[in-house]
Enzyme design. Structure first.
Site, PDB file in Angstrom:
ATOM      1  N   PHE A   1       0.818  -1.224   0.000  1.00 13.91           N
ATOM      2  CA  PHE A   1       0.000   0.000   0.000  1.00 13.91           C
ATOM      3  C   PHE A   1       0.848   1.269   0.000  1.00 13.91           C
ATOM      4  O   PHE A   1       0.363   2.333  -0.374  1.00 13.91           O
ATOM      5  CB  PHE A   1      -0.943   0.008   1.223  1.00 13.91           C
ATOM      6  CG  PHE A   1      -0.276   0.453   2.508  1.00 13.91           C
ATOM      7  CD1 PHE A   1      -0.147   1.801   2.806  1.00 13.91           C
ATOM      8  CD2 PHE A   1       0.252  -0.471   3.404  1.00 13.91           C
ATOM      9  CE1 PHE A   1       0.492   2.221   3.970  1.00 13.91           C
ATOM     10  CE2 PHE A   1       0.884  -0.058   4.569  1.00 13.91           C
ATOM     11  CZ  PHE A   1       1.006   1.284   4.857  1.00 13.91           C
TER      12      PHE A   1
ATOM     13  N   SER B   1       5.306  -7.070   3.272  1.00 12.96           N
ATOM     14  CA  SER B   1       5.918  -7.428   4.553  1.00 12.96           C
ATOM     15  C   SER B   1       6.661  -8.766   4.431  1.00 12.96           C
ATOM     16  O   SER B   1       6.386  -9.563   3.536  1.00 12.96           O
ATOM     17  CB  SER B   1       4.836  -7.487   5.637  1.00 12.96           C
ATOM     18  OG  SER B   1       3.770  -8.293   5.198  1.00 12.96           O
TER      19      SER B   1
ATOM     20  N   GLU C   1       9.113  -4.458  12.937  1.00 12.10           N
ATOM     21  CA  GLU C   1       8.863  -3.242  12.160  1.00 12.10           C
ATOM     22  C   GLU C   1       7.553  -2.626  12.680  1.00 12.10           C
ATOM     23  O   GLU C   1       6.531  -3.301  12.734  1.00 12.10           O
ATOM     24  CB  GLU C   1       8.698  -3.633  10.681  1.00 12.10           C
ATOM     25  CG  GLU C   1       8.437  -2.474   9.764  1.00 12.10           C
ATOM     26  CD  GLU C   1       8.266  -2.919   8.308  1.00 12.10           C
ATOM     27  OE1 GLU C   1       7.600  -3.932   8.046  1.00 12.10           O
ATOM     28  OE2 GLU C   1       8.810  -2.223   7.430  1.00 12.10           O
TER      29      GLU C   1
ATOM     30  N   CYS D   1       9.459   1.815   3.606  1.00 20.25           N
ATOM     31  CA  CYS D   1      10.401   0.723   3.908  1.00 20.25           C
ATOM     32  C   CYS D   1      11.817   1.274   4.019  1.00 20.25           C
ATOM     33  O   CYS D   1      12.708   0.591   4.489  1.00 20.25           O
ATOM     34  CB  CYS D   1      10.339  -0.340   2.840  1.00 20.25           C
ATOM     35  SG  CYS D   1      10.994   0.234   1.288  1.00 20.25           S
TER      36      CYS D   1
ATOM     37  N   LYS E   1      -1.030  -6.778  -9.408  1.00 25.64           N
ATOM     38  CA  LYS E   1      -1.989  -7.031  -8.321  1.00 25.64           C
ATOM     39  C   LYS E   1      -1.682  -5.998  -7.245  1.00 25.64           C
ATOM     40  O   LYS E   1      -0.837  -6.194  -6.384  1.00 25.64           O
ATOM     41  CB  LYS E   1      -1.801  -8.454  -7.793  1.00 25.64           C
ATOM     42  CG  LYS E   1      -3.010  -9.066  -7.113  1.00 25.64           C
ATOM     43  CD  LYS E   1      -3.579  -8.255  -5.958  1.00 25.64           C
ATOM     44  CE  LYS E   1      -2.819  -8.402  -4.670  1.00 25.64           C
ATOM     45  NZ  LYS E   1      -3.306  -7.486  -3.614  1.00 25.64           N
TER      46      LYS E   1
ATOM     47  N   GLU F   1      -4.873  -3.873  -1.856  1.00 28.16           N
ATOM     48  CA  GLU F   1      -6.329  -3.653  -1.801  1.00 28.16           C
ATOM     49  C   GLU F   1      -6.666  -2.407  -1.002  1.00 28.16           C
ATOM     50  O   GLU F   1      -7.815  -1.973  -0.973  1.00 28.16           O
ATOM     51  CB  GLU F   1      -7.038  -4.886  -1.222  1.00 28.16           C
ATOM     52  CG  GLU F   1      -6.623  -5.303   0.173  1.00 28.16           C
ATOM     53  CD  GLU F   1      -5.407  -6.236   0.199  1.00 28.16           C
ATOM     54  OE1 GLU F   1      -4.423  -5.958  -0.530  1.00 28.16           O
ATOM     55  OE2 GLU F   1      -5.441  -7.210   0.965  1.00 28.16           O
TER      56      GLU F   1
HETATM   57  P1  NAD Z   1       1.490  -6.596   2.963  1.00 22.69           P
HETATM   58  O1  NAD Z   1       2.518  -7.658   3.069  1.00 22.69           O
HETATM   59  O2  NAD Z   1       0.343  -6.627   3.903  1.00 22.69           O
HETATM   60  O3  NAD Z   1       0.834  -6.619   1.495  1.00 22.69           O
HETATM   61  C1  NAD Z   1       1.617  -6.669   0.341  1.00 22.69           C
HETATM   62  C2  NAD Z   1       0.848  -7.420  -0.748  1.00 22.69           C
HETATM   63  O4  NAD Z   1       0.621  -8.758  -0.321  1.00 22.69           O
HETATM   64  C3  NAD Z   1      -0.512  -6.802  -1.033  1.00 22.69           C
HETATM   65  O5  NAD Z   1      -0.717  -6.768  -2.428  1.00 22.69           O
HETATM   66  C4  NAD Z   1      -1.474  -7.743  -0.339  1.00 22.69           C
HETATM   67  O6  NAD Z   1      -2.725  -7.838  -0.989  1.00 22.69           O
HETATM   68  C5  NAD Z   1      -0.760  -9.075  -0.388  1.00 22.69           C
HETATM   69  N1  NAD Z   1      -1.090  -9.943   0.741  1.00 22.69           N
HETATM   70  C6  NAD Z   1      -1.494  -9.555   1.986  1.00 22.69           C
HETATM   71  N2  NAD Z   1      -1.688 -10.622   2.771  1.00 22.69           N
HETATM   72  C7  NAD Z   1      -1.382 -11.705   2.030  1.00 22.69           C
HETATM   73  C8  NAD Z   1      -1.361 -13.113   2.304  1.00 22.69           C
HETATM   74  N3  NAD Z   1      -1.674 -13.592   3.503  1.00 22.69           N
HETATM   75  N4  NAD Z   1      -0.992 -13.944   1.314  1.00 22.69           N
HETATM   76  C9  NAD Z   1      -0.650 -13.470   0.104  1.00 22.69           C
HETATM   77  N5  NAD Z   1      -0.652 -12.162  -0.206  1.00 22.69           N
HETATM   78  C10 NAD Z   1      -1.010 -11.281   0.740  1.00 22.69           C
HETATM   79  O7  NAD Z   1       2.259  -5.216   3.022  1.00 22.69           O
HETATM   80  P2  NAD Z   1       1.658  -3.755   3.146  1.00 22.69           P
HETATM   81  O8  NAD Z   1       1.137  -3.564   4.511  1.00 22.69           O
HETATM   82  O9  NAD Z   1       0.784  -3.458   1.988  1.00 22.69           O
HETATM   83  O10 NAD Z   1       2.994  -2.877   2.963  1.00 22.69           O
HETATM   84  C11 NAD Z   1       3.863  -2.563   4.007  1.00 22.69           C
HETATM   85  C12 NAD Z   1       5.023  -3.529   4.062  1.00 22.69           C
HETATM   86  O11 NAD Z   1       5.726  -3.534   2.833  1.00 22.69           O
HETATM   87  C13 NAD Z   1       6.042  -3.139   5.119  1.00 22.69           C
HETATM   88  O12 NAD Z   1       6.511  -4.305   5.740  1.00 22.69           O
HETATM   89  C14 NAD Z   1       7.152  -2.487   4.311  1.00 22.69           C
HETATM   90  O13 NAD Z   1       8.418  -2.498   4.911  1.00 22.69           O
HETATM   91  C15 NAD Z   1       7.122  -3.332   3.087  1.00 22.69           C
HETATM   92  N6  NAD Z   1       7.759  -2.655   1.965  1.00 22.69           N
HETATM   93  C16 NAD Z   1       8.958  -3.115   1.553  1.00 22.69           C
HETATM   94  C17 NAD Z   1       9.606  -2.485   0.514  1.00 22.69           C
HETATM   95  C18 NAD Z   1      10.916  -2.995   0.015  1.00 22.69           C
HETATM   96  O14 NAD Z   1      11.261  -2.695  -1.112  1.00 22.69           O
HETATM   97  N7  NAD Z   1      11.652  -3.767   0.784  1.00 22.69           N
HETATM   98  C19 NAD Z   1       9.017  -1.373  -0.103  1.00 22.69           C
HETATM   99  C20 NAD Z   1       7.780  -0.923   0.358  1.00 22.69           C
HETATM  100  C21 NAD Z   1       7.154  -1.579   1.395  1.00 22.69           C
END
Ligand code: NAD
Length: 497
Positions: free
Chosen positions: A149, A226, A383, A281, A173, A176
């Site tokens: 997000f 994450s 985090e 991040c 994808k 959401e």
């Molecule tokens: P998230 O892991 O909740 O979601 C990321 C994606 O995974 C979304 O598209 C979501 O729909 C999907 N998803 C969620 N739950 C899932 C599941 N159980 N199984 C499969 N897919 C699933 O992350 P977020 O809250 O949207 O974003 C924040 C996180 O992203 C933080 O941990 C941040 O550090 C990380 N991030 C990392 C980077 C990097 O390049 N290392 C960059 C930006 C954000």
């Protein structure tokens, strides 16, 4: 209520599952729209159309691909204000930061415009007797990008910019929580002259992520989110024979050496810790002053700087940061601050009860500052992803170096010092993927590449730059000769030259 569907075959289509998720306006706390959760059958239809589009695209010469990307870059720039407003309304970051989100994505599209040079391949004339060898970088086919997000413009562009430039089709994808900008980016690609079916958006949650990982036609998965989910997606996609690059969470440290320019360091850390409400991040949620004197000088300047900060709505040009993305996330940040206190940290600034007048239901949270945090605390290991800065005091350079090096995450790190020798040694020895020297948020420019170490990234290839180009292509190497008549080599012995 508006229900966002998917972007398939060059147009917005309604979802068929009947399953939706709410999208909030974080400024007001109200549900502003919903997004449809796709079914595997909807993914199948999108993949089939992408597969068709990709064949023609792979046979389109690179300069023509580049021209479309260039037109796209210009169109995204022309739509900057609308995209930024749309982004802020779903994410909550302030408008200037939303523009930055779009601009850093456009940087990658700009780099991708140079694909005729980048994808040229290699050639050796006369590798053996009248033998020439050349290699080419072929696209993989249909690939997928799954995004978080917190950068709904930049991260999708990291992925589809490189994927499309190299001759692939991309199924995106989006998160959401804020899918409107990725949907609009896909639509703009068609408006810029991009072939229909080449870039499509399928919205959804775990069900569709699983379907992407299992889909036999999808050849590669790029994921950012994450760490637990990154690791899961990596395992599932690679078990199905796909390439995968899965970026995860982070806990970046800012080391302040005793000789640092403290005014500059405080200014940098303030922005890097609290900007975008800490939902980056590459944020700097941990500061490590080296020596007690450094810690005291840091606090002397940081406390009034935090006091002067302004939390406000996304449209407020004077706000330093806006609300966090959801009410659930706000509560989790508050709970982490409470837990840090229970673990023994000193709460010097408490942002938990902050409320913005007139926006009492918005997802606002004030800045928090925790001192005397130690490496054994869970709230240090985890985090928090909110406007919370933790101070871990160190007595020496070695102690400071050890903290980020031994942390489970290894995304970014920064050192503030005026000593080039110490900075050079730090950059060389620290076990972290991206290092800033007097640079608080060292996100590499588009022609380098982005990637952390340890639990911040699963897979081998970084995002964008030449690493991105390699991720989205496979090498084919041709060895050729055009002999006159028969040659004298034995067919039974491996050729040696
Ligand atoms: P998230 O892991 O909740 O979601 C990321 C994606 O995974 C979304 O598209 C979501 O729909 C999907 N998803 C969620 N739950 C899932 C599941 N159980 N199984 C499969 N897919 C699933 O992350 P977020 O809250 O949207 O974003 C924040 C996180 O992203 C933080 O941990 C941040 O550090 C990380 N991030 C990392 C980077 C990097 O390049 N290392 C960059 C930006 C954000």
């Amino acid at each position: 209520m508006n229900v966002i569907g998917h972007f398939v075959d060059g147009k917005r289509v309604a979802g068929t599952s009947g399953r939706t998720k709410d999208i909030f306006n974080p400024n007001t706390g109200q549900v502003q729209s919903q997004v449809s959760m796709a079914t595997p059958a909807e993914l199948d239809a999108a993949v089939a159309s992408s597969e068709k589009a990709q064949i023609a695209w792979a046979n389109t010469n690179p300069q023509k691909r580049s021209r479309i990307l260039f037109a796209y870059k210009q169109l995204v720039e022309a739509n900057m204000d609308d995209l930024a407003a749309m982004l802020s309304s779903e994410h909550g970051k302030v408008l200037a930061d939303s523009r930055g989100d779009v601009i850093r994505g456009v940087d990658v599209i700009e780099f991708a415009c140079g694909i005729p040079h980048g994808q040229k391949g290699e050639h050796t004339y006369g590798a053996g007797p009248e033998i020439d060898v050349y290699s080419m970088r072929k696209p993989l086919g249909v690939v997928a990008g799954i995004t978080p997000f917190n950068f709904p413009a930049m991260i999708p562009m990291w992925m589809f910019g490189m994927a499309i430039a190299t001759g692939n089709a991309c199924i995106l994808k989006p998160s959401e929580k804020d899918p409107s900008v990725p949907m609009r980016l896909a639509e703009l690609f068609v408006e810029a002259g991009g072939p229909i079916g080449l870039l499509q958006c399928i919205n959804g949650d775990k069900e569709i992520v699983d379907a992407i990982c299992d889909h036999p036609t999808i050849k590669a998965v790029s994921f950012v989110g994450s760490s637990d989910i990154a690791q899961y997606v990596y395992a599932r996609a690679t078990a199905n024979g796909k390439r995968a690059q899965c970026m995860g969470g982070a806990k970046n440290h800012g080391i302040i050496m005793p000789d640092a320019n403290m005014d500059q360091a405080v200014k940098d850390i303030l922005g890097a810790a609290f900007g975008s409400a800490g939902e980056r991040c590459m944020a700097l949620p941990v500061v490590v002053p080296v020596g007690e004197g450094t810690a005291e000088r840091f606090l002397e300047k940081m406390l009034p700087a935090i006091e002067a900060m302004k939390v406000g709505v996304s449209e407020d040009p004077e706000a330093d940061y806006g609300p966090v993305v959801t009410g659930v996330h706000k509560e989790s940040i508050k709970a982490q601050v409470t837990k840090a206190v229970e673990e023994g940290a000193d709460l010097l600034v408490d942002g938990r009860d902050f409320s913005l007048q007139g926006y009492e239901d918005g997802f606002f949270i004030g800045p928090s500052l925790l001192d005397n945090v130690t490496a054994d605390m869970e709230t240090y290991q985890d985090e928090i992803f909110g406007p919370v800065l933790q101070i871990v005091r160190a007595n020496s350079f070695e102690e400071a170096l050890k903290l980020p090096s031994e942390h489970q995450y290894g995304n970014g790190v920064a050192i503030f010092t005026q000593n080039g020798r110490a900075a050079r040694e730090f950059a060389d020895r620290v076990e972290v993927g991206m290092v800033g020297i007097n640079v608080p948020i060292p996100v590499p420019v588009a022609y380098h590449s982005f990637g952390g170490w340890k639990r911040s990234a699963f897979g081998d290839a970084n995002q964008y730059g030449m690493e991105g180009l390699r991720f989205y292509t496979k090498v084919k190497t041709v060895t050729q000769r055009w002999p006159e008549g028969e040659t004298e080599d034995s067919a039974f012995i491996i050729p040696t030259f």
